[in-house]
Design a protein around this motif. Structure first.
Motif, PDB file in Angstrom:
ATOM      1  N   TYR A 155      28.170  49.413  28.663  1.00 55.02           N
ATOM      2  CA  TYR A 155      28.165  49.496  27.150  1.00 55.02           C
ATOM      3  C   TYR A 155      27.101  49.545  26.489  1.00 55.02           C
ATOM      4  N   THR A 156      25.821  49.032  26.857  1.00 49.37           N
ATOM      5  CA  THR A 156      24.505  49.047  26.412  1.00 49.37           C
ATOM      6  C   THR A 156      24.060  50.476  25.914  1.00 49.37           C
ATOM      7  N   SER A 157      24.583  51.560  26.687  1.00 44.42           N
ATOM      8  CA  SER A 157      24.302  52.776  26.355  1.00 44.42           C
ATOM      9  C   SER A 157      24.969  53.377  24.945  1.00 44.42           C
ATOM     10  N   LEU A 158      25.836  52.511  24.642  1.00 42.23           N
ATOM     11  CA  LEU A 158      26.599  52.892  23.264  1.00 42.23           C
ATOM     12  C   LEU A 158      25.818  51.974  22.163  1.00 42.23           C
ATOM     13  N   THR A 159      25.824  50.640  22.503  1.00 40.16           N
ATOM     14  CA  THR A 159      25.394  49.933  21.481  1.00 40.16           C
ATOM     15  C   THR A 159      24.637  48.622  21.846  1.00 40.16           C
ATOM     16  N   PRO A 160      23.272  48.426  21.557  1.00 40.64           N
ATOM     17  CA  PRO A 160      22.410  47.325  22.056  1.00 40.64           C
ATOM     18  C   PRO A 160      23.207  45.929  21.961  1.00 40.64           C
ATOM     19  N   MET A 161      24.124  45.939  20.802  1.00 40.16           N
ATOM     20  CA  MET A 161      24.899  44.756  20.716  1.00 40.16           C
ATOM     21  C   MET A 161      25.673  44.216  22.049  1.00 40.16           C
ATOM     22  N   ALA A 162      26.026  45.116  22.961  1.00 46.19           N
ATOM     23  CA  ALA A 162      26.544  44.786  24.146  1.00 46.19           C
ATOM     24  C   ALA A 162      25.937  43.543  24.920  1.00 46.19           C
ATOM     25  N   VAL A 163      24.796  43.634  24.961  1.00 47.98           N
ATOM     26  CA  VAL A 163      23.771  42.582  25.581  1.00 47.98           C
ATOM     27  C   VAL A 163      24.171  41.245  25.204  1.00 47.98           C
ATOM     28  N   PHE A 164      24.981  40.915  23.836  1.00 47.71           N
ATOM     29  CA  PHE A 164      25.429  39.808  23.494  1.00 47.71           C
ATOM     30  C   PHE A 164      26.891  39.641  23.875  1.00 47.71           C
ATOM     31  N   ASP A 165      27.505  40.528  24.131  1.00 51.08           N
ATOM     32  CA  ASP A 165      28.714  40.612  24.536  1.00 51.08           C
ATOM     33  C   ASP A 165      28.825  39.971  26.162  1.00 51.08           C
ATOM     34  N   ALA A 166      27.898  40.768  26.740  1.00 51.08           N
ATOM     35  CA  ALA A 166      27.770  40.383  28.115  1.00 51.08           C
ATOM     36  C   ALA A 166      27.321  38.946  28.527  1.00 51.08           C
ATOM     37  N   ILE A 167      26.540  38.361  27.450  1.00 48.12           N
ATOM     38  CA  ILE A 167      26.279  36.817  27.483  1.00 48.12           C
ATOM     39  C   ILE A 167      27.305  35.943  27.301  1.00 48.12           C
ATOM     40  N   ALA A 168      28.125  36.425  26.213  1.00 49.67           N
ATOM     41  CA  ALA A 168      29.476  35.627  26.000  1.00 49.67           C
ATOM     42  C   ALA A 168      30.314  35.431  27.040  1.00 49.67           C
ATOM     43  N   PHE A 169      30.510  36.871  27.841  1.00 44.22           N
ATOM     44  CA  PHE A 169      31.365  36.787  28.788  1.00 44.22           C
ATOM     45  C   PHE A 169      31.038  36.106  30.073  1.00 44.22           C
ATOM     46  N   ALA A 170      29.638  36.162  30.265  1.00 47.06           N
ATOM     47  CA  ALA A 170      29.234  35.171  31.456  1.00 47.06           C
ATOM     48  C   ALA A 170      29.252  34.011  30.995  1.00 47.06           C
ATOM     49  N   VAL A 171      29.186  33.357  29.860  1.00 47.06           N
ATOM     50  CA  VAL A 171      29.239  31.869  29.505  1.00 47.06           C
ATOM     51  C   VAL A 171      31.013  31.589  29.645  1.00 47.06           C
ATOM     52  N   GLN A 172      31.925  32.524  29.323  1.00 46.20           N
ATOM     53  CA  GLN A 172      33.365  32.304  29.698  1.00 46.20           C
ATOM     54  C   GLN A 172      33.557  32.340  31.151  1.00 46.20           C
ATOM     55  N   GLY A 173      32.957  32.905  31.834  1.00 52.05           N
ATOM     56  CA  GLY A 173      33.117  32.711  33.267  1.00 52.05           C
ATOM     57  C   GLY A 173      32.600  31.651  33.834  1.00 52.05           C
ATOM     58  N   CYS A 174      31.550  31.173  33.190  1.00 50.90           N
ATOM     59  CA  CYS A 174      30.847  29.720  33.645  1.00 50.90           C
ATOM     60  C   CYS A 174      31.829  28.705  33.358  1.00 50.90           C
ATOM     61  N   LEU A 175      32.495  28.746  32.237  1.00 53.73           N
ATOM     62  CA  LEU A 175      33.267  27.603  31.579  1.00 53.73           C
ATOM     63  C   LEU A 175      34.495  27.685  32.551  1.00 53.73           C
ATOM     64  N   PHE A 176      35.075  28.790  33.046  1.00 50.71           N
ATOM     65  CA  PHE A 176      36.253  28.634  33.822  1.00 50.71           C
ATOM     66  C   PHE A 176      35.795  28.154  35.232  1.00 50.71           C
ATOM     67  N   PHE A 177      34.698  28.372  35.723  1.00 52.44           N
ATOM     68  CA  PHE A 177      34.201  27.965  36.947  1.00 52.44           C
ATOM     69  C   PHE A 177      33.879  26.216  36.869  1.00 52.44           C
ATOM     70  N   LEU A 178      33.380  25.863  35.589  1.00 52.91           N
ATOM     71  CA  LEU A 178      33.324  24.397  35.478  1.00 52.91           C
ATOM     72  C   LEU A 178      34.479  23.540  35.386  1.00 52.91           C
ATOM     73  N   LEU A 179      35.499  24.425  34.880  1.00 47.51           N
ATOM     74  CA  LEU A 179      36.703  23.571  34.755  1.00 47.51           C
ATOM     75  C   LEU A 179      37.824  23.781  35.564  1.00 47.51           C
ATOM     76  N   SER A 180      37.491  24.582  36.883  1.00 49.07           N
ATOM     77  CA  SER A 180      38.404  25.027  37.806  1.00 49.07           C
ATOM     78  C   SER A 180      39.187  23.955  38.211  1.00 49.07           C
ATOM     79  N   GLY A 181      38.687  22.599  38.273  1.00 48.62           N
ATOM     80  CA  GLY A 181      39.337  21.690  38.926  1.00 48.62           C
ATOM     81  C   GLY A 181      40.207  20.715  38.061  1.00 48.62           C
ATOM     82  N   LYS A 182      40.227  21.117  36.720  1.00 46.19           N
ATOM     83  CA  LYS A 182      40.666  20.197  35.694  1.00 46.19           C
ATOM     84  C   LYS A 182      41.760  20.837  34.890  1.00 46.19           C
ATOM     85  N   ILE A 183      42.387  22.246  35.436  1.00 51.73           N
ATOM     86  CA  ILE A 183      43.282  22.711  34.526  1.00 51.73           C
ATOM     87  C   ILE A 183      44.434  22.907  35.734  1.00 51.73           C
TER      88      ILE A 183
END
Length: 222
Positions: free
Chosen positions: A78-106
Protein backbone atom coordinates in the motif's frame (compact mmCIF):
# COMPACT_ATOMS: atom_id res chain seq x y z
CA UNK A 1 5.57 27.29 1.40
CA UNK A 2 3.35 24.20 1.75
CA UNK A 3 1.99 23.51 5.22
CA UNK A 4 3.06 20.10 6.66
CA UNK A 5 -0.56 19.22 7.39
CA UNK A 6 -1.54 19.93 3.78
CA UNK A 7 1.29 17.74 2.54
CA UNK A 8 0.15 14.89 4.74
CA UNK A 9 -3.47 15.19 3.64
CA UNK A 10 -2.57 15.38 -0.04
CA UNK A 11 -0.38 12.28 0.36
CA UNK A 12 -3.27 10.47 1.98
CA UNK A 13 -5.89 11.41 -0.58
CA UNK A 14 -3.99 10.44 -3.74
CA UNK A 15 -6.19 7.55 -4.80
CA UNK A 16 -8.94 7.30 -7.38
CA UNK A 17 -11.52 4.56 -7.68
CA UNK A 18 -10.15 3.00 -10.86
CA UNK A 19 -6.53 2.84 -9.82
CA UNK A 20 -7.50 1.58 -6.36
CA UNK A 21 -9.41 -1.34 -7.89
CA UNK A 22 -6.46 -1.97 -10.20
CA UNK A 23 -4.22 -1.93 -7.14
CA UNK A 24 -6.44 -4.53 -5.43
CA UNK A 25 -6.35 -6.66 -8.58
CA UNK A 26 -2.57 -6.45 -8.79
CA UNK A 27 -2.24 -7.18 -5.08
CA UNK A 28 -4.39 -10.30 -5.32
CA UNK A 29 -2.62 -11.54 -8.43
CA UNK A 30 0.78 -11.12 -6.81
CA UNK A 31 -0.46 -12.72 -3.58
CA UNK A 32 -1.92 -15.84 -5.19
CA UNK A 33 -2.35 -18.54 -3.82
CA UNK A 34 -2.40 -17.01 -0.31
CA UNK A 35 -6.14 -16.40 -0.76
CA UNK A 36 -6.71 -20.15 -0.45
CA UNK A 37 -4.94 -20.14 2.91
CA UNK A 38 -7.10 -17.21 3.99
CA UNK A 39 -10.34 -19.04 3.19
CA UNK A 40 -9.14 -22.19 4.97
CA UNK A 41 -8.16 -20.11 7.99
CA UNK A 42 -11.58 -18.41 8.03
CA UNK A 43 -13.44 -21.73 8.02
CA UNK A 44 -11.16 -23.03 10.76
CA UNK A 45 -11.88 -19.97 12.92
CA UNK A 46 -15.63 -20.40 12.49
CA UNK A 47 -15.23 -24.03 13.59
CA UNK A 48 -13.03 -23.10 16.57
CA UNK A 49 -15.74 -20.84 17.96
CA UNK A 50 -17.93 -23.92 18.41
CA UNK A 51 -15.22 -25.67 20.46
CA UNK A 52 -14.43 -25.32 24.15
CA UNK A 53 -11.26 -23.68 25.48
CA UNK A 54 -10.08 -22.34 22.13
CA UNK A 55 -10.15 -18.63 22.99
CA UNK A 56 -6.37 -18.30 23.23
CA UNK A 57 -5.92 -19.95 19.83
CA UNK A 58 -8.53 -17.68 18.23
CA UNK A 59 -6.98 -14.55 19.75
CA UNK A 60 -3.50 -15.48 18.56
CA UNK A 61 -4.75 -16.19 15.05
CA UNK A 62 -6.23 -12.70 14.91
CA UNK A 63 -2.95 -11.32 16.26
CA UNK A 64 -1.07 -12.94 13.40
CA UNK A 65 -3.64 -11.69 10.88
CA UNK A 66 -3.27 -8.07 12.04
CA UNK A 67 0.51 -8.15 12.00
CA UNK A 68 0.52 -9.89 8.62
CA UNK A 69 -1.86 -7.36 7.04
CA UNK A 70 0.18 -4.51 8.50
CA UNK A 71 3.48 -5.80 7.16
CA UNK A 72 2.37 -7.46 3.93
CA UNK A 73 -0.49 -5.29 2.70
CA UNK A 74 0.20 -1.86 4.19
CA UNK A 75 3.98 -1.72 4.27
CA UNK A 76 4.91 -3.96 1.37
CA UNK A 77 2.15 -2.95 -1.10
CA UNK A 78 0.00 0.00 0.00
CA UNK A 79 2.96 2.36 0.46
CA UNK A 80 3.25 2.36 -3.34
CA UNK A 81 -0.02 4.34 -3.42
CA UNK A 82 0.36 6.51 -0.34
CA UNK A 83 3.24 7.03 2.09
CA UNK A 84 0.67 7.30 4.89
CA UNK A 85 0.40 3.52 4.72
CA UNK A 86 3.48 3.33 6.94
CA UNK A 87 1.36 4.65 9.81
CA UNK A 88 -1.36 2.14 8.96
CA UNK A 89 1.22 -0.64 9.13
CA UNK A 90 2.32 0.52 12.58
CA UNK A 91 -1.28 0.67 13.82
CA UNK A 92 -1.99 -2.84 12.57
CA UNK A 93 1.19 -4.16 14.19
CA UNK A 94 0.15 -2.55 17.48
CA UNK A 95 -3.28 -4.21 17.23
CA UNK A 96 -1.62 -7.57 16.61
CA UNK A 97 0.63 -7.10 19.64
CA UNK A 98 -2.41 -6.24 21.79
CA UNK A 99 -4.09 -9.47 20.72
CA UNK A 100 -0.95 -11.41 21.65
CA UNK A 101 -0.62 -9.71 25.03
CA UNK A 102 -4.28 -10.30 25.90
CA UNK A 103 -4.55 -13.80 24.43
CA UNK A 104 -4.83 -15.45 27.84
CA UNK A 105 -7.28 -12.90 29.26
CA UNK A 106 -10.19 -13.12 26.82
CA UNK A 107 -12.84 -15.82 26.66
CA UNK A 108 -15.20 -16.08 23.70
CA UNK A 109 -18.76 -17.31 24.14
CA UNK A 110 -20.48 -19.96 22.10
CA UNK A 111 -22.14 -18.52 18.98
CA UNK A 112 -25.48 -19.37 20.60
CA UNK A 113 -24.74 -17.77 24.00
CA UNK A 114 -26.83 -14.61 23.59
CA UNK A 115 -28.05 -12.08 21.03
CA UNK A 116 -24.70 -10.38 20.60
CA UNK A 117 -22.93 -13.70 20.18
CA UNK A 118 -25.34 -14.74 17.44
CA UNK A 119 -24.98 -11.39 15.66
CA UNK A 120 -21.20 -11.48 16.06
CA UNK A 121 -20.89 -14.99 14.68
CA UNK A 122 -23.16 -14.19 11.74
CA UNK A 123 -21.15 -11.03 11.07
CA UNK A 124 -17.89 -12.94 11.29
CA UNK A 125 -19.14 -15.55 8.82
CA UNK A 126 -20.32 -12.77 6.50
CA UNK A 127 -16.95 -10.97 6.60
CA UNK A 128 -15.12 -14.20 5.91
CA UNK A 129 -17.28 -15.89 3.30
CA UNK A 130 -19.68 -13.33 1.79
CA UNK A 131 -17.15 -11.57 -0.51
CA UNK A 132 -16.35 -14.86 -2.25
CA UNK A 133 -20.01 -15.87 -2.55
CA UNK A 134 -21.03 -12.40 -3.74
CA UNK A 135 -18.38 -12.44 -6.46
CA UNK A 136 -19.62 -15.82 -7.63
CA UNK A 137 -23.15 -14.50 -8.21
CA UNK A 138 -22.48 -10.88 -9.21
CA UNK A 139 -19.84 -11.45 -11.84
CA UNK A 140 -17.29 -9.36 -9.94
CA UNK A 141 -13.69 -10.18 -10.76
CA UNK A 142 -12.24 -12.68 -8.30
CA UNK A 143 -9.09 -10.57 -8.24
CA UNK A 144 -11.02 -7.66 -6.67
CA UNK A 145 -12.21 -9.64 -3.63
CA UNK A 146 -11.08 -8.40 -0.20
CA UNK A 147 -10.45 -11.26 2.23
CA UNK A 148 -9.97 -11.43 6.00
CA UNK A 149 -6.30 -11.82 6.82
CA UNK A 150 -5.29 -10.42 3.44
CA UNK A 151 -6.72 -6.89 3.38
CA UNK A 152 -7.40 -4.42 6.19
CA UNK A 153 -11.10 -3.57 6.04
CA UNK A 154 -12.49 -7.14 6.17
CA UNK A 155 -9.94 -7.93 8.90
CA UNK A 156 -11.11 -4.93 10.95
CA UNK A 157 -14.80 -5.77 10.45
CA UNK A 158 -14.20 -9.42 11.35
CA UNK A 159 -12.44 -8.28 14.52
CA UNK A 160 -15.37 -6.12 15.59
CA UNK A 161 -17.71 -9.03 14.92
CA UNK A 162 -15.49 -11.34 16.98
CA UNK A 163 -15.53 -8.92 19.92
CA UNK A 164 -19.30 -9.27 20.10
CA UNK A 165 -18.69 -12.84 21.29
CA UNK A 166 -16.97 -11.72 24.48
CA UNK A 167 -17.84 -9.59 27.49
CA UNK A 168 -14.19 -9.16 28.45
CA UNK A 169 -13.29 -5.75 29.81
CA UNK A 170 -10.53 -5.63 27.18
CA UNK A 171 -12.90 -5.74 24.22
CA UNK A 172 -13.16 -1.95 24.03
CA UNK A 173 -9.39 -1.60 23.94
CA UNK A 174 -9.24 -4.12 21.11
CA UNK A 175 -12.03 -2.30 19.26
CA UNK A 176 -10.29 1.09 19.02
CA UNK A 177 -7.98 0.44 16.06
CA UNK A 178 -10.49 -1.66 14.05
CA UNK A 179 -13.14 1.02 14.55
CA UNK A 180 -10.71 3.76 13.60
CA UNK A 181 -9.67 1.89 10.48
CA UNK A 182 -13.29 1.42 9.37
CA UNK A 183 -13.84 5.18 9.63
CA UNK A 184 -10.65 5.87 7.67
CA UNK A 185 -11.64 3.31 5.04
CA UNK A 186 -15.06 4.92 4.68
CA UNK A 187 -13.59 8.42 4.26
CA UNK A 188 -11.03 7.14 1.76
CA UNK A 189 -13.64 5.28 -0.31
CA UNK A 190 -15.88 8.36 -0.29
CA UNK A 191 -12.99 10.50 -1.49
CA UNK A 192 -12.18 8.18 -4.40
CA UNK A 193 -15.82 7.90 -5.44
CA UNK A 194 -16.66 4.34 -4.40
CA UNK A 195 -20.36 3.72 -3.80
CA UNK A 196 -19.83 1.35 -0.86
CA UNK A 197 -17.99 3.96 1.23
CA UNK A 198 -20.60 3.91 4.03
CA UNK A 199 -20.61 0.14 4.64
CA UNK A 200 -17.53 -0.22 6.86
CA UNK A 201 -18.29 2.82 9.09
CA UNK A 202 -21.93 1.79 9.45
CA UNK A 203 -21.11 -1.80 10.41
CA UNK A 204 -18.44 -0.58 12.82
CA UNK A 205 -20.90 1.80 14.49
CA UNK A 206 -23.49 -0.97 14.85
CA UNK A 207 -20.92 -3.37 16.34
CA UNK A 208 -19.64 -0.82 18.84
CA UNK A 209 -23.20 0.19 19.69
CA UNK A 210 -24.05 -3.43 20.48
CA UNK A 211 -20.96 -3.71 22.67
CA UNK A 212 -21.87 -0.55 24.56
CA UNK A 213 -25.45 -1.73 25.00
CA UNK A 214 -24.23 -5.05 26.42
CA UNK A 215 -21.81 -3.25 28.71
CA UNK A 216 -24.57 -0.99 30.13
CA UNK A 217 -26.79 -4.03 30.63
CA UNK A 218 -24.09 -5.93 32.55
CA UNK A 219 -23.19 -2.83 34.58
CA UNK A 220 -26.80 -2.20 35.58
CA UNK A 221 -27.21 -5.78 36.75
CA UNK A 222 -24.06 -5.78 38.89
Amino acid sequence: MTEPSSTILSAFFTLKGDNYLQFVTDFNRQSWPLQISSLILCMWLLWLLHQNNRSKTITRIFAICWIWVGCYFHYHFYTSLTPMAVFDAIAFAVQGCLFFLLSGKIQFHSPYHDRNSKIGYAGLAACMLLPTLAASFSGQSWWQISLVGMMPTPTALATLALLLLTTSKYRFLLAVIPFGWCIIAGVTHLNIGMHDWFVAPLVALIACGLMMSEHRKVTSQS
